[in-house]
Structure formats: structure tokens, C-alpha cells
Design an enzyme around this catalytic site. Structure first.
Site, PDB file in Angstrom:
ATOM      1  N   TYR A 412       0.815  -1.136  -0.041  1.00  0.00           N
ATOM      2  CA  TYR A 412      -0.090  -0.118   0.006  1.00  0.00           C
ATOM      3  C   TYR A 412       0.902   1.259   0.131  1.00  0.00           C
ATOM      4  CZ  TYR A 412      -3.908   2.944   1.505  1.00  0.00           C
ATOM      5  OH  TYR A 412      -4.847   3.824   1.673  1.00  0.00           O
ATOM      6  N   CYS A 413       0.700   2.018  -0.867  1.00  0.00           N
ATOM      7  CA  CYS A 413       1.542   3.363  -1.093  1.00  0.00           C
ATOM      8  C   CYS A 413       2.967   3.043  -1.143  1.00  0.00           C
ATOM      9  CB  CYS A 413       1.025   4.315  -0.112  1.00  0.00           C
ATOM     10  SG  CYS A 413       1.549   5.964  -0.116  1.00  0.00           S
ATOM     11  N   LEU A 414       3.610   3.705  -0.063  1.00  0.00           N
ATOM     12  CA  LEU A 414       5.156   3.333  -0.099  1.00  0.00           C
ATOM     13  C   LEU A 414       5.346   2.103   0.183  1.00  0.00           C
ATOM     14  CD1 LEU A 414       8.057   4.650   0.415  1.00  0.00           C
ATOM     15  CD2 LEU A 414       7.393   5.118   2.450  1.00  0.00           C
ATOM     16  N   PHE A 443      -1.448  -1.009  -4.153  1.00  0.00           N
ATOM     17  CA  PHE A 443      -2.566   0.083  -3.870  1.00  0.00           C
ATOM     18  C   PHE A 443      -1.784   1.497  -3.849  1.00  0.00           C
ATOM     19  CE2 PHE A 443      -4.914  -2.986  -0.477  1.00  0.00           C
ATOM     20  CZ  PHE A 443      -5.245  -3.650  -1.549  1.00  0.00           C
TER      21      PHE A 443
END
Length: 680
Positions: A412-414, A443
Site C-alpha cells: 500500500y502506497c510506500l 494500492f
């Protein structure tokens, strides 16, 4: 907050206050006896319930009865227009003066008590040289004045619109037909109070602001000849200025605040001052605005409640294995790598919107990384460490717990950026002892940082140098600085909304799990964050073959052959979906791209039961994201079932339900202790 017990104002101040009180009392009763408060009209807007029941303060002044001001109503049919009072009551000046007098009396002891109790320390300001901003605005002004024709056209258009507003306001006051010159955007909640539309004065004030706001932003945005990065900064800071001067943010120009001030005799402002003092005290002199009732939530009690156990920990992570709820499970386990910019439990807020719970209910054996909230001990932890002690260590422990040779992974993200880097690393440096990554889900994750959205405003050489200097002193990026940066990306919702609610209306922040999580900020280890800012945001090296290395191994995203599911969100202001989409052109394995409605958080945390938003799919993946968008199919509701159906091909068959601790030790119950360390 306890009531202050300081001495009363000095004799001179008390005499001034008494003289003002006497004058106001005479004006309030001059020439006529007091009138009873008129009954509420049947067509008046219903009163909204308060979020909290307020107990009367024995020290409060009696509440002032408010008399409506006369003004013609809004209407479109001239035959029906008659001069009468506006539907929305606005307090008269006497009531407001009495309330402000009351505030003056009550505020002195509160402020004195605060100053006596709190020893303020000078704020540690790590800021760029002021000439940095001066040069930026000078470039904008130079280019603006080099285009006099365009500037003159913009000015003429603005004055034409303003003249039209004055004309229509005059027609309204005379009871004639009129029209709105500019309408409030549907998503703008600053002007939700009925008085902004139904009262002539406030409608005029609102439209004046909207016209000036539109003109300012469009004029600045249309200036040609600037460097794109500078142009982005100018646009961003112009919007910050325009948002700050909104009439909704000030006592004397906000009808809801004026009404509440008159109705409570100024007690809302007294309470607002107490809220302000508490926020200053919490920040030791630096304002840290409360967004929610932080005492309303407890990790493991009413947020982060999915049952599980911490089965492993090291300097950077705790690994949670969640308990099954089905008799059999998918053979291939699922590991989730959340971002360490925020805490993992955004994926497990409460049962109704928990992605973790959803995955467990679908038969996944779920493992979750809970990152440490770093301090000075972690200053030298770099991206290599986050891969080896984070992603790779978690994969090894998931294999140990389940005995499986394969694993599915979500980033997710980073966390997704780390996942991509880890897969590129494994493509050149295989680790036979680790499970094979069978599928990868990303994501809202960036690997191409060419257009990182508004967050790029805060990342350039000058600002990164300042951040690095600050991190060198502490060993980490301060959590409050991180939180402020992200809040500025949505200033109206995450700053000014709470200024009005907490300090002007004097209300307590409403308990909200997502804002509790948003306020539970994290630090960033100095070495890792410097590498992240420079090599990815500034230099965009991750997208280049062999552009960066993990543990001495050059990375090439084009070597990733793992089947990939990539999620973007339409209104994402942190990782714009078109930039997220560029990864579809990098990986050589099969790729599925899905575009969800809403933004960086709500677009991801969108359970099927909510029946909100929609999502778009297109099996074709052309290089141009706009071409992909043209060929999409809209599907209603949550994208979660779409992802779960895609995951079916990587389930690996069935296995008996696995209980945490069967093949590993149990350290403690989920959510674990790392996530409970608060930086603010």
C-alpha cells in the site's frame, strides 16, 4: 479544562468594561421595552442537533435573545417577490457586542492561567531561506507583467462579474428577480449554513469571495513562461492563501458563528479559547489542531480489533498473523506491507470497513507488517534495511508459520514502492530460502515519480536540504511536520474546518476513527527518508534501469515478471492515478489495472457493504492513461470483490485453517506494542 482561578482584571480595565456594559445595556433598552423572542417559522431551517450535550456554566452570562434582521428573500419569480425578512435569522449588533464583552471578561484569566502553567519553548524552525519564496513570486510577477493583454482581459472579466453581482444584489434588495453570478461548488462544505444563500448580505459576501477566489487562482494559473515546478508551487500556495481568507473562517463574517455567539452569550468563544489553549499546550507552544476526540478510541478495543497475534519482531517491524474465521483457508498466504508514513491500522479501523477482516473472511491467511515508529536509534536505517528487516523478514516468517513455498503480497502506497523494489531485487538476487511471490497487488503506489502530485510542492533541492539538516539533529523526520504537510494538501477539510468548529463554534471535535488514525502520526528514519526523497522524488531513479540499488544490487523494474494487480484512485492528491498507471508499462508479467472512485484513503477503504463510489476496468493497457480511460467499463460499488476474484487464480488450493502460533512463538496479542507508540 479546569476553570482558571486568577485574579480579576485591574481597576482600569474593569472600569472600561463596566462603561462598555452600561452603554450596551442602554442601547438594548432604548425607546422600547424588550420584545419576546418570535416563534420559529414553520418554513425555517431545522436546527441541527449538537454533537455533544453541553452543561451550563454557572459563571456564564445570561443568554441573549436574538432579533431577526430584515432583508428580502431569494426568489426567481418577480410576481411573488415582496419585501420581508429573510428566512434565516441574523443576530443584531447589540447581542454580538454583549457576547464579545462577555468574552473579554472570561478570556483574561484563561490566558493568564495558561501562561503561568506552560513554559513555552521556542519552536524549532527548519525552514528555507525567505529569498526562496521571494524568487518564486518574482518569477511569477515578471511573467505576468510580460503578458499585459491577458492580464487586462482577466481584470475586465472579473469587474464585469463583480458589477453583475452588485446589480443582482441590488435587485434582490428591491424585491425584483435576480440570479446567482457564481454558485458554490457541490463539494464545498464551507458554505453549508442556510444563511449563506438565504440572507442577502451573506450571499453577497460569499459570492464576492468565490469570484475573487476564482479570479486569483485562474489568473495565476494562466501565467505562461514559468518553469513547471515553480508554476505548481505558485498554484499551490495561491490556493492556500485563498482558502485562508475565506469569510467562513472568521467570526464577523460567518453567520453560523455569529448566531451561536449571540445565542450563547459568547460562551462558544470562551470554549473555543479553551480548546485553542489546550492545542497550544499539547504542542508546547506550537498549534496542533485537534481533529477528533483522541480519548474515544483505543487500539485493540474499538479500532484495530481483528483478532490475531504478534508472531515475530525485530528493530523495524512486528509481524501480525490474524486468526482464521473459516474452517479451511486458501493454501497460499497473504502478506500486507503497509506504508510506514502512517500506521497500518487504516486497513483495520473497525469491522465494517476493515480490509483485513474482509480478507480473513474470504479465506486468506493474513500477515500484516506493523512498522516501528522510529526515533533517534533508527537514524541510520535505510531503504535496504526496510527491505531486509521488513519485507524479506516478513516473507520468511510467513513461510515458517505456514510451511508454504509461495506467498501473495499487497503493498500500500510506500509499501507498494518497497514491494516493487523488493521484487526487482529478488529478480537479480534470488533467495531460495524465501517463499516465491506468486502475485503482487499495489494500492496507489508509485514507482514512477515524474508527477507525484501536490506533494511535489514540498520536495526540491532547497527544501530537501533543510529537511536533511533537521533530520541530522534528531535522527528522524518529525511526525508533526509530516502531518502538517499532508493536511495542507486538503487545507479546507483538515485545517480550516477544525479552526471553525473548535475555536469559533466552541465545539469538541467529533469522534471519527479515520481522523483518529490520521492524527496518529509517524516519524521517518533519517537515512531512509533522505534516500526516498532524493533517489525517488528528486531524481526519479527507480524507473531507470539500474538507476538505484538495494544492498548493492542494481534494480530494473522491467525484470519483474510477477502477476500484478494495480489500483489507482480517481481523486488521489498524493499518488495521482495517471502516474500510478505508468507501472503497467514497466512490469513484464501480466498486469491488471483498476481505477477506483474517491481518493488515496477512501478509494482504498471501500467495503462492499458501503455501496459507495464505483470503479473502472479495461483489459487493454495502452501507454497513454487517457486512452485507457476512454475504453473503461464502469462497475458499481466496491472493487474489493473484483480483486478477490482476480486472486482466485493464485489461491493454491485449500488447507485447514491455520491458528497463529502453531509453528511460531506468540509474542503478544494484536495489534501489538509497536503501533501504540505515539509520536505526537
Amino acid at each position: 479544562m479546569a476553570k482558571a482561578s486568577s485574579p480579576p482584571p485591574d481597576d482600569k480595565t474593569a472600569a472600561h468594561l463596566e462603561a462598555i456594559r452600561a452603554y450596551v445595556t442602554r442601547q438594548a433598552g432604548k425607546d422600547k421595552p424588550p420584545e419576546p423572542e418570535p416563534p420559529q417559522a414553520a418554513h425555517a431551517a431545522p436546527q441541527q442537533p449538537e454533537q455533544h450535550t453541553e452543561q451550563p456554566d454557572p459563571a456564564a452570562k445570561p443568554r441573549v435573545r436574538v432579533k431577526a434582521q430584515s432583508a428580502p428573500p431569494h426568489a426567481q419569480d418577480g410576481a411573488k417577490m415582496k419585501a420581508r425578512a429573510d428566512d434565516v435569522k441574523v443576530p443584531d449588533p447589540v447581542a454580538i457586542t454583549q457576547a464579545l464583552l462577555h468574552l473579554a471578561e472570561r478570556s483574561q484569566p484563561i490566558i493568564k492561567d495558561f501562561m503561568d502553567r506552560v513554559k513555552l519553548k521556542p519552536p524549532e524552525l527548519d525552514t528555507v531561506d525567505p529569498s526562496y519564496y521571494g524568487t518564486m513570486w518574482l518569477e511569477m510577477m515578471t511573467n505576468m507583467f510580460s503578458q499585459p493583454k491577458k492580464m487586462a482581459e482577466a481584470q475586465i472579466n472579473f469587474w464585469q462579474d463583480y458589477a453583475k453581482l452588485v446589480e443582482n444584489t441590488s435587485r434582490r434588495m428591491l424585491g425584483k428577480t435576480y440570479e446567482q453570478v457564481i454558485n458554490t461548488p457541490a463539494h464545498d462544505r464551507r458554505f453549508h449554513d442556510p444563511a449563506w444563500n438565504e440572507n442577502t448580505l451573506f450571499d453577497y459576501l460569499k459570492q464576492s469571495y468565490l469570484l475573487a477566489s476564482k479570479w486569483t487562482q485562474s489568473t495565476v494559473h494562466d501565467v505562461q513562461g514559468m518553469d513547471p515546478k515553480t508554476k505548481q508551487k505558485i498554484d499551490f500556495y495561491t490556493k492556500q492563501f485563498v482558502d485562508a481568507i475565506s469569510p467562513s473562517n472568521y467570526l464577523m463574517t460567518n453567520p453560523e458563528v455569529l448566531r451561536r455567539t449571540a445565542e450563547t452569550g459568547g460562551e462558544n468563544l470562551v470554549k473555543g479559547l479553551q480548546n485553542l489553549v489546550q492545542d497550544l499546550e499539547r504542542g508546547q507552544g506550537e498549534l496542533r489542531i485537534s481533529m477528533t476526540d483522541m480519548g474515544a478510541f483505543r487500539l485493540g478495543d474499538n479500532v484495530a480489533t481483528t483478532p490475531g497475534k504478534v508472531i515475530y519482531q525485530n528493530d523495524l517491524i512486528q509481524l501480525i498473523q490474524y486468526a482464521p474465521v473459516t474452517e479451511t483457508v486458501r493454501k497460499t498466504p497473504l502478506l500486507i506491507i503497509p506504508p510506514w508514513i502512517n500506521k497500518y491500522y487504516v486497513l483495520d479501523l473497525r469491522p465494517g470497513n476493515s480490509l483485513v477482516r474482509y480478507c480473513v473472511e474470504q479465506g486468506h491467511t493474513v500477515f500484516m507488517i506493523s512498522w516501528v515508529n522510529p526515533d533517534e536509534r533508527h537514524r541510520d536505517k535505510n531503504f535496504d534495511d526496510y527491505m531486509t528487516e521488513g519485507a524479506l523478514a516478513a516473507m520468511a516468517q510467513a513461510k515458517r508459520a505456514t510451511g508454504e513455498a509461495d506467498i501473495n503480497v499487497i503493498g500500500y502506497c510506500l509499501g507498494g514502492t518497497l514491494l516493487a523494489g523488493t521484487l526487482a531485487y529478488l529478480a537479480r538476487a534470488p533467495q531460495p530460502q524465501l517463499p516465491r511471490v506468486k502475485s503482487a497487488t499495489y494500492f496507489v503506489a508509485l514507482v514512477d515519480f515524474s508527477n507525484p502530485g501536490d506533494i511535489g510542492v514540498f520536495i526540491d533541492e532547497e527544501q530537501v536540504e533543510v529537511m536533511e539538516a533537521g533530520m541530522a539533529k534528531k535522527g528522524y523526520m518529525d511526525a508533526h511536520a509530516m502531518a502538517t504537510t499532508f493536511n495542507m494538501l486538503r487545507a479546507n477539510d483538515l485545517i480550516w474546518n477544525f479552526v471553525v468548529n473548535n475555536y469559533l463554534l466552541g465545539k469538541e471535535p467529533f469522534p471519527f476513527d479515520l481522523l483518529y488514525w490520521n492524527s496518529d502520526s509517524t516519524r521517518m528514519a533519517a537515512a531512509m527518508h533522505s534516500f526516498y526523497l532524493r533517489k525517488m522524488y528528486l531524481e526519479n531513479k527507480m524507473i531507470e534501469p539500474d538507476g538505484i540499488s538495494f544492498k548493492g544490487v542494481p534494480l530494473d523494474m522491467r525484470m519483474i515478471d510477477t502477476p500484478s494487480f494495480i489500483l489507482g484512485t480517481r481523486d488521489d492528491h498524493i499518488t495521482p492515478w495517471r502516474t500510478v498507471y505508468s507501472a503497467t508499462q514497466l512490469y513484464k508479467g501480466p498486469v491488471r489495472f483498476v481505477l477506483s472512485g474517491s481518493g488515496h484513503i477512501a478509494g482504498v477503504i471501500n467495503p462492499p457493504e458501503a455501496k459507495k463510489y464505483d470503479y473502472m476496468v479495461n483489459d487493454n493497457l495502452p501507454p497513454d492513461p487517457e486512452k485507457w480511460l476512454e475504453g473503461t467499463e464502469h462497475r458499481p460499488g466496491s472493487w474489493w470483490p473484483e480483486w478477490n476474484a482476480w486472486m482466485e487464480q493464485y489461491r493454491g488450493g485449500e488447507a485447514p485453517a491455520r491458528q497463529p502460533g502453531e509453528n511460531t512463538e506468540i509474542i503478544e496479542d494484536a495489534p501489538g506494542s509497536y503501533v501504540k507508540v505515539r509520536a505526537i
